[in-house]
Design a protein around this motif. Sequence first.
Motif, PDB file in Angstrom:
ATOM      1  N   PRO A   1      12.899  52.007  56.721  1.00  0.00           N
ATOM      2  CA  PRO A   1      12.448  50.485  56.383  1.00  0.00           C
ATOM      3  C   PRO A   1      13.113  48.978  57.825  1.00  0.00           C
ATOM      4  O   PRO A   1      13.487  50.034  58.078  1.00  0.00           O
ATOM      5  N   LYS A   2      11.946  48.634  57.947  1.00  0.00           N
ATOM      6  CA  LYS A   2      12.068  48.084  59.224  1.00  0.00           C
ATOM      7  C   LYS A   2      13.275  47.232  59.165  1.00  0.00           C
ATOM      8  O   LYS A   2      13.809  47.102  60.213  1.00  0.00           O
ATOM      9  N   LYS A   3      14.226  46.830  57.759  1.00  0.00           N
ATOM     10  CA  LYS A   3      15.315  45.615  58.332  1.00  0.00           C
ATOM     11  C   LYS A   3      16.567  46.720  58.346  1.00  0.00           C
ATOM     12  O   LYS A   3      17.680  46.133  58.319  1.00  0.00           O
ATOM     13  N   LEU A   4      16.009  47.984  58.326  1.00  0.00           N
ATOM     14  CA  LEU A   4      17.173  48.695  58.119  1.00  0.00           C
ATOM     15  C   LEU A   4      17.758  48.755  59.478  1.00  0.00           C
ATOM     16  O   LEU A   4      16.937  49.828  59.428  1.00  0.00           O
ATOM     17  N   THR A   5      18.975  48.733  59.801  1.00  0.00           N
ATOM     18  CA  THR A   5      18.742  48.779  61.911  1.00  0.00           C
ATOM     19  C   THR A   5      20.160  50.207  61.744  1.00  0.00           C
ATOM     20  O   THR A   5      21.211  50.601  60.791  1.00  0.00           O
ATOM     21  N   LEU A   6      20.517  50.949  63.023  1.00  0.00           N
ATOM     22  CA  LEU A   6      21.018  52.180  62.990  1.00  0.00           C
ATOM     23  C   LEU A   6      22.426  50.994  62.715  1.00  0.00           C
ATOM     24  O   LEU A   6      23.585  51.697  62.684  1.00  0.00           O
ATOM     25  N   GLU A   7      22.517  49.933  63.490  1.00  0.00           N
ATOM     26  CA  GLU A   7      23.718  49.016  63.760  1.00  0.00           C
ATOM     27  C   GLU A   7      24.560  48.759  62.073  1.00  0.00           C
ATOM     28  O   GLU A   7      25.541  48.649  61.947  1.00  0.00           O
ATOM     29  N   TYR A   8      23.065  48.956  61.612  1.00  0.00           N
ATOM     30  CA  TYR A   8      24.087  48.617  60.308  1.00  0.00           C
ATOM     31  C   TYR A   8      25.295  50.144  58.691  1.00  0.00           C
ATOM     32  O   TYR A   8      25.960  49.660  58.786  1.00  0.00           O
ATOM     33  N   PHE A   9      24.507  51.693  59.770  1.00  0.00           N
ATOM     34  CA  PHE A   9      25.376  52.346  59.023  1.00  0.00           C
ATOM     35  C   PHE A   9      26.505  52.255  60.347  1.00  0.00           C
ATOM     36  O   PHE A   9      27.653  52.499  59.230  1.00  0.00           O
ATOM     37  N   LYS A  10      26.219  51.951  61.386  1.00  0.00           N
ATOM     38  CA  LYS A  10      27.079  51.534  61.991  1.00  0.00           C
ATOM     39  C   LYS A  10      28.432  50.829  61.488  1.00  0.00           C
ATOM     40  O   LYS A  10      30.352  50.921  62.167  1.00  0.00           O
ATOM     41  N   LYS A  11      28.046  49.808  61.271  1.00  0.00           N
ATOM     42  CA  LYS A  11      29.164  48.713  61.088  1.00  0.00           C
ATOM     43  C   LYS A  11      30.250  49.161  59.098  1.00  0.00           C
ATOM     44  O   LYS A  11      30.602  49.151  58.641  1.00  0.00           O
ATOM     45  N   ASN A  12      29.535  50.059  58.581  1.00  0.00           N
ATOM     46  CA  ASN A  12      29.215  50.473  57.081  1.00  0.00           C
ATOM     47  C   ASN A  12      29.919  51.624  57.152  1.00  0.00           C
ATOM     48  O   ASN A  12      30.564  51.958  56.543  1.00  0.00           O
ATOM     49  N   ASN A  13      30.500  52.436  58.251  1.00  0.00           N
ATOM     50  CA  ASN A  13      31.191  53.331  58.382  1.00  0.00           C
ATOM     51  C   ASN A  13      30.489  54.363  57.636  1.00  0.00           C
ATOM     52  O   ASN A  13      31.318  55.380  57.607  1.00  0.00           O
ATOM     53  N   TYR A  14      29.025  54.876  58.226  1.00  0.00           N
ATOM     54  CA  TYR A  14      28.488  55.711  57.935  1.00  0.00           C
ATOM     55  C   TYR A  14      28.605  56.914  58.761  1.00  0.00           C
ATOM     56  O   TYR A  14      28.191  56.329  59.449  1.00  0.00           O
TER      57      TYR A  14
END
Length: 573
Positions: free
Chosen positions: A118-131
């Motif tokens: 997905p274009k709006k899903l970023t690596l930063e999202y995973f990092k922020k949510n501790n994945y």
Amino acid sequence: MIQLYIKAHLKRFLIGGLLLLSSISIHAQDRVTGRTFATRSEVLAQNGMVATSHPLATQVGLDILKKGGNAIDAAIAANATLGLMEPTGCGIGGDIFAIIWDAKTQKLYALNGSGRSPKKLTLEYFKKNNYSKIPALGPLPVSVPGTVDGWFEMHKKFGTMEMKEILTPAINYAESGFPLTELIAWYMQKSIPRYQAKGFPNIEDTYIKQNGGTLPNEGDIYKNPYLANTYRKIAEGGRDAFYKGEIAKTIGTFIKEQGGFLSKKDLEAHHSEWLDPVSINYRGYDVWELPPNGQGIAALQMLKILEQYDFSKIPFGSAEHLHLFTEAKKLAFEDRAKYYADMDFYDVPLSTLLSEKYAIKRSKEIGEKASTYEAGKISAGETIYMTVADKEGNIVSLIQSNYRGMGSGMVPPKLGFMLQDRGELFSLTEGQANTYEPSKRPFHTIIPAFITKDGKPYVSFGVMGGDFQPQGHTQIVMNLIDFGMNLQEAGDAPRWDHTGGASPTGETTENKGMIRVESGIPYETVRGLMDRGHQVGFTRGAYGGYQAILWDNIKKVYHGASESRKDGQAAGY
């Protein structure tokens, strides 16, 4: 006398609950023909051949050929049928890859039909949510499903029959129903309760309520009217009905409601890609795979390493055979973890990885004992398989999957299929070739294969099974070329795999991993592997499912094979 014969010649050993045969039985000729491992004879025909993992899908493909459709038309029809009949391994919620021999141009074409993140899903999202890794289930691993676009790309380039006629058999089966096979019923009984336990919506409505309110068993008549309706919309409206219309809107809205990111715009932007397949020459035969983001070149790397050894002097199934194979696999898979990724985002050093010089260099790292390795130093970066051939000489090698069996657990309402979870195979470690990025294709495990000889088609084949696939491809090529097996025997011969080592997801194991062997690998081999420092174990169901078609260019006859580990069938006319 009989007891002495059994004692002297059969020597059976029970290990880990599995019956293993000694080396004397590995050479036993149980069949009248002397074909040691074949569970049945090859299928022979002149006008066309279809080999799939489901007999009814094979018959659908054969019917299309008999009606005047070509191999591409038949492949699409059979694949659509498999999406209905084997929802535990494939469907239009997943991706597709194909290698096609075109009789007119006398050339191979490769289709990469894998979808992007997905274009709006970023690596930063995973990092922020501790994945630390992308989850296997739910909305986050869902990438764009590429299968439908892949069908239409194949059809536009090579097809002859109207798409409505091609999809009609699958639509009819979805509405009227068909008896569920033993294997698929077993998979559904295992998979669907797992998704229900997660509380995922639309599971019961799609897979249970439409079939009398109970989870279907072997022999039950299974229907999927939702999927019939979706197929009908695709047949009438083309690929845009899936990627730009109500289907895309339903998918995007549903995933957003579940907390995911795949949108209608992501589906609208999707496109398949035609590529040149890549090959190596193995003892006079050209073996073809797709370049990354798939793992096909791992099989080519393994074969180039193993070509450095003389297998006319190394018996099939011996400790030496499995040891060399396993060490070659370890070497190739370390490179796989470091270098394989979407080539739009990373410059994969293909020419180096597949070169003779590099193979010789890597083979010199193999010793007498089990070892661990690192990737080579380079400067400059559940599933279904089926194959179809027609009377004109066109041949399709096709593989299609949702990943992890049925997929992500995300079933859009009233569409009749589950979306894939292929995005799980991205790495979340920054700076790697396969690190997650928006609109990027994940590392892929599914790979079709093809062999040519002197510029002519020889064998179209594939072997399902995640990380096993390049190992399975290598075993098939060696069985045919090094050990002289026929097409059926090459698929039925006992298999083994090696687990462990580095992964494109960024994970790794520090030890030497484990060789897992099927029944039929002799105890003498198991003991010899242990002496070399290998850990040896056993498993069921990890060794894929093989289908193949061979073209005899002298006699002008097709040979078909479908192995015994699946419900499949090869049939011709």
